[in-house]
Design a protein around this motif. Structure first.
Motif, mmCIF file in Angstrom:
data_model
loop_
_atom_site.group_PDB
_atom_site.id
_atom_site.type_symbol
_atom_site.label_atom_id
_atom_site.label_comp_id
_atom_site.label_asym_id
_atom_site.label_seq_id
_atom_site.Cartn_x
_atom_site.Cartn_y
_atom_site.Cartn_z
ATOM 1 N N ALA A 45 3.918 5.299 30.313
ATOM 2 C CA ALA A 45 4.014 6.250 31.568
ATOM 3 C C ALA A 45 4.963 7.349 31.017
ATOM 4 O O ALA A 45 6.462 6.495 30.540
ATOM 5 C CB ALA A 45 4.574 6.366 32.910
ATOM 6 N N SER A 46 5.163 8.011 30.476
ATOM 7 C CA SER A 46 6.273 9.239 29.861
ATOM 8 C C SER A 46 6.282 10.606 30.216
ATOM 9 O O SER A 46 5.022 11.409 30.971
ATOM 10 C CB SER A 46 5.480 9.290 28.323
ATOM 11 N N VAL A 47 7.533 11.336 29.884
ATOM 12 C CA VAL A 47 8.056 12.578 30.282
ATOM 13 C C VAL A 47 8.236 12.617 28.576
ATOM 14 O O VAL A 47 8.818 12.699 27.938
ATOM 15 C CB VAL A 47 8.707 13.149 31.818
ATOM 16 N N GLY A 48 7.481 14.006 28.280
ATOM 17 C CA GLY A 48 7.914 14.935 27.103
ATOM 18 C C GLY A 48 9.187 15.922 28.087
ATOM 19 O O GLY A 48 9.104 16.633 28.955
ATOM 20 N N ILE A 49 10.294 16.099 26.401
ATOM 21 C CA ILE A 49 11.358 17.005 26.637
ATOM 22 C C ILE A 49 11.290 17.992 25.504
ATOM 23 O O ILE A 49 11.007 17.199 24.781
ATOM 24 C CB ILE A 49 12.473 16.227 26.704
ATOM 25 N N VAL A 59 8.698 5.020 30.247
ATOM 26 C CA VAL A 59 8.250 3.809 30.798
ATOM 27 C C VAL A 59 7.317 2.496 30.617
ATOM 28 O O VAL A 59 6.322 3.385 31.134
ATOM 29 C CB VAL A 59 8.398 3.305 32.713
ATOM 30 N N SER A 60 7.292 1.761 30.285
ATOM 31 C CA SER A 60 5.445 0.459 30.040
ATOM 32 C C SER A 60 5.787 -0.479 30.812
ATOM 33 O O SER A 60 7.341 -1.010 30.568
ATOM 34 C CB SER A 60 5.454 0.241 28.757
ATOM 35 N N ALA A 89 3.012 6.000 41.058
ATOM 36 C CA ALA A 89 4.443 5.262 40.984
ATOM 37 C C ALA A 89 4.832 5.690 40.185
ATOM 38 O O ALA A 89 6.040 5.968 39.767
ATOM 39 C CB ALA A 89 3.598 4.602 42.094
ATOM 40 N N LEU A 90 3.921 5.179 38.903
ATOM 41 C CA LEU A 90 4.478 4.892 37.366
ATOM 42 C C LEU A 90 5.254 5.610 36.966
ATOM 43 O O LEU A 90 6.454 6.244 35.881
ATOM 44 C CB LEU A 90 3.417 4.018 36.974
ATOM 45 N N GLY A 91 4.006 7.402 36.653
ATOM 46 C CA GLY A 91 5.182 8.374 36.487
ATOM 47 C C GLY A 91 5.780 8.830 37.679
ATOM 48 O O GLY A 91 7.064 9.704 37.235
ATOM 49 N N LEU A 113 5.605 17.406 33.079
ATOM 50 C CA LEU A 113 5.007 16.405 34.132
ATOM 51 C C LEU A 113 4.484 15.123 33.487
ATOM 52 O O LEU A 113 4.151 15.302 32.491
ATOM 53 C CB LEU A 113 3.457 16.704 34.914
ATOM 54 N N PRO A 114 5.135 14.187 33.706
ATOM 55 C CA PRO A 114 4.427 12.334 34.124
ATOM 56 C C PRO A 114 3.463 12.339 32.810
ATOM 57 O O PRO A 114 2.230 12.996 33.916
ATOM 58 C CB PRO A 114 4.876 11.587 34.915
ATOM 59 N N THR A 115 2.476 11.819 32.214
ATOM 60 C CA THR A 115 1.417 10.907 31.784
ATOM 61 C C THR A 115 1.669 9.932 32.468
ATOM 62 O O THR A 115 2.300 8.991 31.639
ATOM 63 C CB THR A 115 1.464 11.737 30.577
ATOM 64 N N VAL A 116 0.327 9.028 32.584
ATOM 65 C CA VAL A 116 0.214 7.691 32.530
ATOM 66 C C VAL A 116 -1.254 7.200 32.073
ATOM 67 O O VAL A 116 -1.706 8.117 31.890
ATOM 68 C CB VAL A 116 0.196 7.119 33.995
#
Length: 152
Positions: A45-49, A59-60, A89-91, A113-116
């Motif tokens: 899951a990741s968030v872009g900044i 986070v993996s 949850a992972l997002g 927003l998070p992507t999973v």
């Protein structure tokens, strides 16, 4: 002239510990392995900044580890957790980690927003690793990585 100081592995260790303690079972069974990683991850899951800083917080972990996160966050038995709840949850874990990391980065920056996705499908081309840490929780490794755009 100001010099940009980016978070280090020690900073990422502290953020990961705070997040696990606050959100995941009080951080029981938590071990931080600064600068290390594990290659058994199946989901990320990741968030872009974007803004003054451009990059990602990722986070993996394994499918089993992500199921444990969902079980703890939603206070339900792990065998009842659905794939959608695992993704949520992972997002959310990536979102909380990313928000804490973002607070240490040059401003102004905004966060996506998070992507999973499966780790084989999710890629971050044009980035370089700034730092990483590995968290072991309930016997499962989680990689937390800060990436920066090479154009930053």
């Amino acid at each position: 002239m100001s010099v940009e100081v980016l978070p280090t592995a020690v900073d990422l260790d502290g953020i990961a510990e705070q997040v696990w303690v606050a959100f995941l079972d009080g951080g029981n069974e938590l071990v931080i392995h600064s600068g290390q990683s594990d290659d058994t991850s199946e989901l990320s899951a990741s968030v872009g900044i974007v803004g003054a800083y451009e990059g990602h917080v990722v986070v993996s972990c394994s499918q089993e580890a992500s199921r444990d996160v969902a079980s703890a966050l939603f206070a339900m038995p792990s065998e009842e957790v659905t794939d959608d709840e695992i993704g949520d949850a992972l997002g959310e874990l990536a979102n909380v980690l990313g928000g804490n990391v973002k607070s240490m980065l040059p401003a102004p920056s905004t966060m996506s927003l998070p992507t999973v996705a499966g780790t084989k499908q999710q890629q971050w081309p044009g980035t370089t690793e700034v730092c990483r840490t590995m968290v072991t929780w309930r016997g499962n490794p989680f990689n937390v990585t800060l990436l920066v755009s090479r154009n930053n």
